[in-house]
Every structure is written in C-alpha cells, then in structure tokens.
Design an enzyme around this catalytic site. Structure first.
Site, mmCIF file in Angstrom:
data_model
loop_
_atom_site.group_PDB
_atom_site.id
_atom_site.type_symbol
_atom_site.label_atom_id
_atom_site.label_comp_id
_atom_site.label_asym_id
_atom_site.label_seq_id
_atom_site.Cartn_x
_atom_site.Cartn_y
_atom_site.Cartn_z
ATOM 1 C CG HIS A 197 2.783 6.164 1.691
ATOM 2 N ND1 HIS A 197 4.041 6.593 2.054
ATOM 3 C CD2 HIS A 197 2.342 5.383 2.715
ATOM 4 C CE1 HIS A 197 4.359 6.116 3.242
ATOM 5 N NE2 HIS A 197 3.350 5.363 3.665
ATOM 6 C CE1 TYR A 212 -4.351 0.699 -0.461
ATOM 7 C CE2 TYR A 212 -3.755 2.591 0.891
ATOM 8 C CZ TYR A 212 -4.642 1.969 0.028
ATOM 9 O OH TYR A 212 -5.799 2.609 -0.359
ATOM 10 N NE ARG A 242 -1.846 -0.094 11.125
ATOM 11 C CZ ARG A 242 -0.671 -0.706 11.237
ATOM 12 N NH1 ARG A 242 0.432 0.002 11.127
ATOM 13 N NH2 ARG A 242 -0.607 -2.011 11.439
ATOM 14 C CG HIS A 294 6.301 2.875 0.984
ATOM 15 N ND1 HIS A 294 4.984 3.198 1.233
ATOM 16 C CD2 HIS A 294 6.679 2.041 1.989
ATOM 17 C CE1 HIS A 294 4.582 2.581 2.328
ATOM 18 N NE2 HIS A 294 5.582 1.880 2.807
ATOM 19 C CE LYS A 329 4.603 6.415 9.232
ATOM 20 N NZ LYS A 329 3.989 5.636 10.354
ATOM 21 C CG ASP A 330 8.472 2.173 13.523
ATOM 22 O OD1 ASP A 330 9.054 2.406 14.600
ATOM 23 O OD2 ASP A 330 7.731 1.197 13.354
#
Length: 296
Positions: A35, A33, A188, A38, A150-151
C-alpha cells in the site's frame, strides 16, 4: 525491474549492480499486499540509494498458532506493479522452502525490548521477525534498510539487533502513512467491515487527543494520560483493547504512573493495540514531551 526467487539469483543480481557502481544499496523488507506506506518506503530508499531492493515474503516464523498466516492477504501481481512504479530495481520473492530449506535451529532473539507491547501478547513474534530480517540482511547486505514507524517496537528491536551484532546496515525509520481520515495504513485493514473501519478511526483520534492533553497540561502524569487514552478508545463500542502503554523510546522502559510526563528524558511513545472484530490494529505516537503550561 528484476524479479528473483532464489538466494542465488538475488546475489547474482546484486553483484551485477555493485560491479556497475550502483551503490549504496537500500532495502525494503515487506510481507506484500503493498500500500502507500510501502510506496513511501520505496521512495525514501530511492532518495538515499542507487539500488533499491524489496523483498516480499510472508514469514511463518512470526505468526502464532492461532494467527492469520494462512489467510494473510496476498496479491503478487498488484505488488509488482506498485514496486515497479515506485522504482524498485530488484524484487526478491522467495518461497518458504527457499528461506527455510531445513528446520530452523538458529534464531535471533532480542531480550527485554520484546517483552512489552506486541511482544507480551504475541510471544515469539519478534524472534521470528529478527531471525528473518537477519537472514535477509545477510542475503542482501544493504547499506540502508527502511521500516515504517507504525510498528515502532519493531524499529526499536531491529536497531538494537543491528547495534548488538555489529551489522553493517543503517535502519531508517520512516513516518506513519495514514488515510485522509487518519487511519494508519495496514495490509490488515482489508479485514475490516465498513462499521469496524469507521469505528477504528478512534485510534488516531485518541492518540492525537492524548498528546494534545499532554502539551496543554490537562494531563500531567503517565497514569492520567493512560486513563484518558483508554476512555477515548472505549467510546467505540466495537473496540477491544489489547494494550495501551506509555513508555520511553526507543528503549521501551516503563515510566512510573505518577511520574510527570514533562520530566521524561528524550522521546516517549504512546502505543496501542486494539481489536475490531477479528482484526488487530496497532498505532502509536512518538514524540518529545514539552513542559506543560502552569496551572492557574
């Protein structure tokens, strides 16, 4: 671009590239998924590598029993279009059976770093992450692997795993990619209603506000900064805070509540996880505190 679905096909494709001198190999592991975040990782991989490999695999090991594994957004055709546009050479899309042909008796676990932040509220999550990433590293044998900040906890955990186990790969951390209004990109985000998305903007605003307050000296201790962060987030009625933390980075050690922020050695991370409806969002800011101006 070549799409492969088995480990044997992946290794064959990589051997062909390596025999042709197309090294080094850069690797971008994803759960699909895709975006712009990525896409930025693929572009960075293309800058440092002659062969770019992307994996798309929703890893069941890193989901808890009440989490969104079954409903996690998936769109293979859209993902492949983005991957090709951004220069991926090989896309590995294995099935669960291909990745885990037998019950998994061996797992990789990084202690200490995984007990805080997302690790505290998602027990077992990072064991699933480190196990699948170590498997993928063994399959791809990349020179570089690219992950988004982000993580940031994931980046810290994977760097420690690579260091502790002498894995021959360099973890490249890439900046958070945001929408124009500041919301950190996440697969998400699709779960958010219009009102939830609007209120979720409080996350990036809160991080920016707290960092600015640190730099201007209006907050000077960890406790003051955390209280300001909670107050800012709580201004959004739909926000339900999972955690707000200020830790050293990348070792993720606790800082004393009354310790001066300017006295912190090296980088710190302001990190948060907040739910809007059924959607849990994470965001953070990693930086080196500077000496605040004297109070007059």
């Amino acid at each position: 671009m070549r799409v492969v679905r088995t480990v044997a096909q992946l290794r064959e494709a990589l051997e062909y590239m390596r025999q042709g001198g197309h090294t080094p190999v850069g690797f971008v592991p994803t759960m699909g998924y895709l975006h712009e975040g990525h896409a930025s990782l693929l572009r960075k991989a293309g800058e440092k590598s002659n062969t770019v490999v992307m994996s798309i695999f929703v890893n069941p090991l890193q989901f808890g029993p009440n989490e969104d594994y079954a409903s996690y957004p998936r769109d293979e055709a859209r993902d492949l279009e983005l991957a090709e546009r951004e220069g991926a050479d090989i896309v590995f899309i294995p099935s669960v059976e291909e990745m885990y042909p037998h019950p998994t008796l061996t797992k990789i676990s990084v202690s200490s770093l995984t007990t805080r932040l997302c690790g505290a509220s998602r027990p077992g999550h990072f064991d699933g992450v480190t196990t699948v990433v170590s498997k993928l590293f063994n399959m791809v044998q990349p020179d570089y692997a690219f992950f988004g900040l982000k993580d940031a906890q994931q980046v810290a955990v994977l760097r420690r795993m690579v260091s502790d186990l002498n894995m021959n790969v360099e973890i490249i951390a890439c900046p958070i990619v945001r929408e124009n209004d500041g919301l950190a990109l996440s697969s998400r985000n699709v779960y958010l209603s219009a009102e939830e998305r609007s209120q979720a903007l409080v996350l990036s605003r809160s991080l920016k506000s707290v960092r600015q307050a640190m730099e201007e000296g209006t907050v000077r201790t960890v406790d003051e900064a955390r209280k300001l962060l909670i107050s800012e987030i709580s201004s959004a009625p739909l926000a339900v805070i999972d955690y707000t933390e200020i830790l050293s980075f990348p070792d993720l050690e606790m800082l004393e509540d009354d310790s001066p922020l300017a006295a912190a050695q090296g980088e710190i991370i302001i990190a948060l996880a907040v739910k809007f409806g059924r959607t849990r969002l994470i965001d953070n800011n990693v930086f080196i505190p500077k000496e605040a101006p004297a109070l007059v």
